[in-house]
Design a protein around this motif. Sequence first.
Motif, short mmCIF file in Angstrom:
data_model
loop_
_atom_site.label_atom_id
_atom_site.label_comp_id
_atom_site.label_asym_id
_atom_site.label_seq_id
_atom_site.Cartn_x
_atom_site.Cartn_y
_atom_site.Cartn_z
N GLY A 132 34.86 41.33 33.15
CA GLY A 132 35.09 42.00 31.89
C GLY A 132 36.59 42.15 31.70
O GLY A 132 37.35 41.22 31.91
N SER A 133 37.02 43.34 31.38
CA SER A 133 38.45 43.62 31.28
C SER A 133 38.96 44.02 32.65
O SER A 133 38.43 44.96 33.26
CB SER A 133 38.69 44.75 30.28
OG SER A 133 40.06 45.13 30.26
N GLY A 134 39.95 43.32 33.16
CA GLY A 134 40.43 43.64 34.50
C GLY A 134 41.59 42.77 34.91
O GLY A 134 42.28 42.21 34.07
N PHE A 135 41.79 42.65 36.21
CA PHE A 135 42.93 41.92 36.73
C PHE A 135 42.54 41.24 38.03
O PHE A 135 41.68 41.71 38.77
CB PHE A 135 44.13 42.86 36.96
CG PHE A 135 43.75 44.21 37.50
CD1 PHE A 135 43.61 44.43 38.86
CD2 PHE A 135 43.51 45.27 36.63
CE1 PHE A 135 43.26 45.68 39.35
CE2 PHE A 135 43.16 46.52 37.11
CZ PHE A 135 43.02 46.73 38.48
N THR A 136 43.14 40.09 38.27
CA THR A 136 42.91 39.32 39.48
C THR A 136 44.20 39.26 40.26
O THR A 136 45.24 38.87 39.73
CB THR A 136 42.44 37.89 39.14
OG1 THR A 136 41.27 37.96 38.35
CG2 THR A 136 42.15 37.10 40.40
#
Length: 560
Positions: A132-136
């Motif tokens: 979804g909305s996030g960061f890697t």
Amino acid sequence: MSIHQINIRETIMSRASIHITAALLFLLVPALMRGQGKWERLAPGATDNYKGVCAVTAARWYAVGDNAAAAVSNDSGRTWQSLTVPTSSGFWGVYATAGAHGDIVYAAGDDGTLLKSVDGGAHWATQDLHYGSGFTFGIFGYDSSNCWITGGEFDTSGTSTGVIVATHDGGAHWNKVTVAGTYSFDKCWFTSPMVGYAGGSADPSFATGVIYRTTDGGATWGKVQNAGGGVNSIDCPDASHCFAVGFNGVALRSDNAGQTWSMLPLPAAYTSAIFTHITFMNRATAFMCGPQSVMLASTDSGATWQRDASFPQNAPTLWTMATAPGGGIVLAVGDAGAIYRFRAKQVKPTAAADTSVIGFDSVRLGESVTRTRTLAAANAAGLRVDSIYIDGSDAHDFALVAPTSSYPIALAGSQNLEMSVRFQPTAANQDENADLVIVTNDADHGTVRIPMEGFSKAAGAGVGHEPAGGASPAASITLAAHPLPAVAETMVDVGLPSGGPLVVELCDVRGAVVRMLLDATLQEGTHRIPLDAASLPSGTYYCRARFRGGVAVHEIVVMH
């Protein structure tokens, strides 16, 4: 914003071996070469901040960073060529390994972005991580089939939770696991396809760090350690010993496969420093890096640390490091396109060392052949091999497939060590050349370079043991064992989609082969292979089946 980074490790598989033996004789002198060398700054491939770096061979490297920066080097980092990627996102991590038709490359970036290339970065496809909305933040690849992505994901209320996404079929499917009680995961490291560790933070201020452990390939995770700052990096030089670093001087080690952790003794000036990354060049030599010219080194397997005097005082922030397969070279990358390289000190070999050419007959594209040399201790107790790796502009056509032990490797008097090299050409009608580099603690012949050469052709009869029709994906192999836990009459079932050469091995948790179960050419269908576990010590093992470039792994537990 957190400090983020990536580590790399790869496993290279071989086919049937054609053995040729030549002894390399060394006269032992009590001088050590443990990590002696120095750092040098290389010309950057871009001005953007580099956040991730990895090696396929000692010569070929990939780097990624902000503003969709991606580059490849074919000369051990001296020069870089930019790669065009179909995204504007910044990248935090990269993993690459040799494939049937070129390097398989993953680039992980912001908002769950993951790109995959199967031709060395010429073309890319987007991988669906179900984000979804996030960061890697990081990526770790164990081999061409098993890979893990670490980061965080926001829910509808804006709260982030750490996530780890895994593939076990070369990117065909990705499975996301959300770990309650965490804010984000920065980095993970796996010592086998099943056992791994993930480091991160429990809160958005990164004041409390956490380390989690999995024994089922990432399907479930359990917390094993809290830390006084966010954990940015983990490295395990073998299955028992693991190291973790992060904010607020966090520097931890475990000597029992992650069950308990203790603080590392650091110089007083660095007890509150930020460490972005830790990497082992070999079993003895390791480095920690960070902002403000932080570069600590250990030459005694992580027992003690000191500032590396060869690293410059005015260096920009470094985000990550990676070690070349076999050790010998470490690259560190950071802000403003910074690229630094450490090379183990090499001693020019003399005529006393056998450096006759390792030759390979002509091989068609898609085929491969393996040659083996033997290193002899020459009746001199105390010989130590610090690393073995392949170097040269054509190094990507050769792969070191043995030894699989962690370095350094100690040899007793008259003990032999086999070194196997696979030749699998990637270009037609060309002469390919590289060097097999052996780094030891011998003062007279500390480093020996053995030339390797082979000729590739596009068509005609070859001498390889792999079909020229290309590799089948690992998912096409079925692998099962029963009953489990293993008993004296345990059977291993392997299903093949077509006929061809099959290698089935039993490996320990370090990946070392403990028993060869089968090496033969079989027909399409399911084949039953007996495994007598009565003589095996109790513990966890992994059955590995290799077929046409694909690999399948199945965990086997032995209990007596």
